[in-house]
Design a protein around this motif. Structure first.
Motif, PDB file in Angstrom:
ATOM      1  N   ALA A 249       0.826  -1.215  -0.087  1.00 44.77           N
ATOM      2  CA  ALA A 249      -0.125  -0.090  -0.034  1.00 44.77           C
ATOM      3  C   ALA A 249       0.837   1.222   0.088  1.00 44.77           C
TER       4      ALA A 249
ATOM      5  N   ARG B 154       1.471   3.576  -3.657  1.00 50.33           N
ATOM      6  CA  ARG B 154       1.311   5.028  -3.395  1.00 50.33           C
ATOM      7  C   ARG B 154       2.384   5.912  -3.895  1.00 50.33           C
TER       8      ARG B 154
ATOM      9  N   ARG C 157      -8.548   1.741  -5.626  1.00 50.01           N
ATOM     10  CA  ARG C 157      -7.181   2.364  -5.989  1.00 50.01           C
ATOM     11  C   ARG C 157      -6.990   3.653  -6.530  1.00 50.01           C
TER      12      ARG C 157
END
Length: 254
Positions: A56, A60, A232
């Motif tokens: 995650a 990002r 997402r």
């Protein structure tokens, strides 16, 4: 002030990745591989039970670097990643697992544990920001943003409340019980993501936290789905948010 001590340095697909420590706290810095010009810095706080290189975070970071040209830094929270767990960490984690197994409310345990971690992590983040702004590619006068997910929000709300160098923040919902007072002291632009069907955090509690922010510009992104089903595309929204408030240019998603 501690300078960041870099322990690895590698580049691929246009992204430079460097592991570092500041005052013994491990972190990672992702940057544009070119490294020729200064760029804004985005700090990110990972979720509970995760670490600085969790997918995650890495995903990002990739979008922020390639999509907006930002530097992105993540620290391991106390008791997470490459940091040892204390006896108190072990007790809290055992209590959480026990509550989950018994079908009992986990919120009171998570709130208590996250508040303790935040108390230790906020000064660590401020020291890391001091160190990172000493790098020529970031600079002491460059804009800074913050992204928090779960535990990262529990740390990031009190951090942004006391750190004037952070001028925009994106938060993904967490248990808000002890965060309201700090949120009321935050006036920077906010983007706040919550899952409308979250089975762990009551919707009304998340809405109360959003309402508490004193920011003149704050945007609520409420998506259908459960706790771990954040879409997402919210990562791409964060890139556009920081480009607006920190500078940079949006590149198309790969």
């Amino acid at each position: 002030m501690h300078a960041p001590h870099f322990t690895t340095d590698a580049s691929s697909n246009g992204i430079r990745e460097r592991d570092f420590t500041v005052g013994g706290v491990p972190g990672i810095l992702w940057s544009p591989a070119s490294g020729a010009d200064r760029a804004p810095l985005v700090l990110m706080g990972h979720g509970g039970g995760h670490h600085k290189k969790h997918p995650a975070m890495a995903g990002r970071a990739q979008r922020l670097v390639t999509g907006g040209g930002f530097h992105v830094a993540v620290l391991d929270a106390p008791g997470h990643g490459d940091r040892p767990r204390s006896a108190e960490d072990e007790r809290e984690i055992a209590a959480l697992r026990g509550a989950q197994a018994a079908g009992e409310p986990e919120g009171p345990i998570v709130v208590r544990y996250n508040a303790r971690l935040a108390q230790a992590a906020v000064p660590e983040w401020r020291a890391a920001l001091d160190a990172l702004q000493g790098l020529p590619e970031i600079g002491a006068d460059g804009p800074v943003g913050y992204v928090g997910i779960g535990l990262g929000t529990a740390i990031g709300v009190p951090l942004v409340a006391v750190e004037p160098r952070i001028t925009a923040a994106v938060y993904v919902c967490t248990w808000p019980d002890v965060l309201i007072e700090a949120a009321q002291r935050i006036t920077v632009p906010i983007e706040f993501d919550l899952q409308w069907d979250d089975e762990r955090i009551p919707r009304e509690a998340s809405l109360a936290l959003f309402d508490a922010f004193a920011s003149k510009e704050k945007t609520l992104h409420a998506n259908a789905g459960m706790h771990l089903e954040l879409p997402r595309f919210e990562a791409d929204s964060a890139v556009r948010f920081f480009v607006r408030h920190l500078g940079g240019a949006v590149a198309p998603a790969a």
